[in-house]
Design a protein around this motif. Structure first.
Motif, PDB file in Angstrom:
ATOM      1  N   SER A 286      33.399 -76.152  74.706  1.00 48.42           N
ATOM      2  CA  SER A 286      33.802 -75.978  73.300  1.00 48.42           C
ATOM      3  C   SER A 286      34.392 -77.269  72.768  1.00 48.42           C
ATOM      4  CB  SER A 286      34.843 -74.871  73.178  1.00 48.42           C
ATOM      5  OG  SER A 286      34.383 -73.705  73.789  1.00 48.42           O
TER       6      SER A 286
ATOM      7  N   GLU B  24      33.956 -66.227  70.622  1.00 47.08           N
ATOM      8  CA  GLU B  24      34.959 -66.131  71.687  1.00 47.08           C
ATOM      9  C   GLU B  24      36.357 -66.308  71.176  1.00 47.08           C
ATOM     10  OE1 GLU B  24      34.060 -68.859  74.826  1.00 47.08           O
ATOM     11  OE2 GLU B  24      32.679 -67.377  75.655  1.00 47.08           O
ATOM     12  N   GLU B  25      36.493 -67.220  70.229  1.00 41.41           N
ATOM     13  CA  GLU B  25      37.843 -67.569  69.804  1.00 41.41           C
ATOM     14  C   GLU B  25      38.015 -67.239  68.333  1.00 41.41           C
ATOM     15  OE1 GLU B  25      38.727 -71.479  72.425  1.00 41.41           O
ATOM     16  OE2 GLU B  25      36.932 -71.450  71.226  1.00 41.41           O
TER      17      GLU B  25
ATOM     18  N   ASP C 268      28.868 -70.495  70.160  1.00 38.09           N
ATOM     19  CA  ASP C 268      29.798 -70.519  71.293  1.00 38.09           C
ATOM     20  C   ASP C 268      30.306 -69.104  71.531  1.00 38.09           C
ATOM     21  OD1 ASP C 268      31.602 -71.201  73.207  1.00 38.09           O
ATOM     22  OD2 ASP C 268      32.907 -72.392  71.921  1.00 38.09           O
TER      23      ASP C 268
HETATM   24 MG    MG Z   1      34.823 -72.292  75.099  1.00 36.54          MG
END
Ligand code: MG
Ligand code: TYD
Length: 451
Positions: free
Chosen positions: A101, A124-125, A170
């Motif tokens: 990332s 993911e984030e 991602d």
């Molecule tokens: Mg990552």
């Protein structure tokens, strides 16, 4: 017969089977099969896409040079074969936490500064988490947009609406396609999602980066499942405890493979290591036996690495051998060659071989370095520290030629080495020079004369 509604997939390589298997016939891994529902497959948009496709004559195809965008990292550009190709799909795989990332966010920053439009899609984030990471990396301008989404249909819609030059996904294991019945991260989900992203990349001319986690256990499909579908596959490697990271090209439809890029993880994200040899040789011991510098080629680039060997008398009946950073079996083989051809009594000795710096090297040219390091440790002889070695060692103790000898010598010269022990055949093809003494050896008995 009732129609099958589930199938078993290998989560390492994607091999499909109607029944569960203990070992995958495709990749020979054990215990990798997981059961997944299979739905009917309907390719979205493929029919209209294929309508005006006809077979063409090779001579009538206009091949312009691929338009390439620089990522702002020389190391990454080289691994990609000269920059990002428009409309390509690149997979970046690696262990969690290795820096995938981070590097992609940095690439986004560099590209946005050169006026490209970017879209960073994270499944993911949260936006806040990305913001925290971005603050560590530096200032960003308004060409970069962030989007937190895992639904593929929404991602497709957004990509078509925003039409960025480069998009980052991602990670692929968090994306899900509603048309596929299985859970996100499963083999069929990951495959279908990548397929669709590939189509979007080609039709909309967006360069897409896809992140894929390498997982050892669990039910998440690994990036190897996707390798055959995408244009470029890069793997991020590195020791968790060392600060440097190696980006290795495994497949590249637009350039050569096996190139590597070297980075260092520091406080403000990843930094390029322009001269890896210098980096690898940092902290080399002085006047110590068992330490030798060897030159290996990674892709097209020579890298010098220190090989350390420790050979000491065994305290048990069965000698211990370990090899870190290189092939264990190769080390055993070379020890057998030394025992037979030079009469060293290695059967009574433990041997530990280590490629310092934590790099993993499997090139045969490393052989001579390993052999020399072991002799040096066994006899307690210090090898002159301005000496480098390279060459393949055969079973009868002969030293065989290796490729790109000239480049290896040039790299050694650049770093101030003055003596080079190399295969005799390779030496004959090289011009003599004053700064570098070239020593050609035919076999390992020959080698003993020079140390
Ligand atoms: Mg990552
Ligand atoms: P990350 O890019 O989140 O890994 P991945 O996406 O591959 O899972 O990298 C996370 C690691 O990198 C984390 O352990 C912290 C470290 N890191 C730094 O050391 N310096 C930095 O500037 C950043 C952003 C991360």
């Amino acid at each position: 017969m009732a129609k099958r509604t589930t199938a078993f997939f290998c989560k390492e390589c994607g091999y499909e089977s109607a029944k569960w298997l203990g070992q995958c016939p495709g990749c020979r891994e054990w215990n990798t099969f997981v059961e997944e529902p299979v739905g009917k497959k309907e390719k979205v948009g493929l029919r209209s896409y294929a309508a005006n496709h006809k077979p063409s004559l090779l001579s009538q195809i206009q091949a312009e040079d691929e338009e390439r965008m620089s990522t702002g990292f020389m190391e990454l550009d080289r691994v990609l074969g000269g920059g990002i190709v428009r409309g390509s799909l690149t997979l970046i795989g690696g262990d969690p936490g290795i820096g995938k990332s981070t590097i992609l966010l940095q690439v986004c920053r560099n590209l946005s500064e050169s006026g490209k439009k970017l879209l960073y899609i994270s499944g993911e984030e949260s936006l806040k988490q990305i913001k925290i990471r971005a603050d560590r990396i530096g200032d960003f301008n308004d060409n970069l947009k962030l989007y937190c989404e895992t639904n593929l249909a929404l991602i497709e819609h957004t990509l078509k609406e925003e039409r960025p030059d480069v998009a980052v996904i991602d990670s692929i294991q968090t994306i899900y396609n509603e048309d596929v019945a299985s859970a996100p991260g499963s083999v069929s989900q990951v495959r279908e999602s990548t397929n669709l992203l590939m189509q979007i990349a080609k039709t909309e001319n967006i360069s897409v980066f896809v992140v894929g986690h390498v997982t050892k256990e669990g039910v998440v499909a690994g990036p190897r499942v996707l390798e055959h579908m995408v244009d470029t596959v890069l793997y991020f490697e590195g020791d968790r405890h060392a600060s440097y990271r190696i980006l290795r090209g495994v497949k590249n439809r637009f350039g050569s493979t096996n190139e590597i890029g070297v980075f260092e993880m520091c406080h403000e994200g990843l930094r390029e290591v322009k001269n890896p040899s210098e980096y690898m040789l940092n902290g080399r011991p002085e006047h110590a036996s068992g330490s030798v510098v060897a030159c290996v080629i990674e892709g097209t680039r020579p890298i010098l690495a220190e090989i350390q060997a420790l050979v000491c008398r065994t305290n048990f009946g069965l000698p211990r051998r370990t090899a870190a950073g290189t092939d264990y079996n190769r080390v055993n083989l070379l020890m057998a060659v030394l025992e037979k051809r030079l009469g060293l009594k290695l059967g009574e000795y433990d041997a530990y071989v280590n490629v310092a710096g934590g790099m993993k090297i499997n090139e045969p040219a490393l052989d001579l370095g390993i052999v020399l390091a072991m002799i040096s440790s066994y006899r307690d002889l210090v090898i002159d520290e301005k000496t480098i070695v390279f060459g393949e060692v055969g079973l009868s103790g002969e030293i065989r030629a290796v490729n790109m000898a000239e480049r290896r010598v040039a790299e050694a010269k650049k770093l101030g080495f003055t003596r080079c022990i190399m295969p005799a055949v390779s030496k004959d093809a090289l011009p003599q020079s004053k700064e570098m003494e070239l020593i050609g050896v035919k076999n390992i008995q020959d080698l003993m004369k020079y140390i």
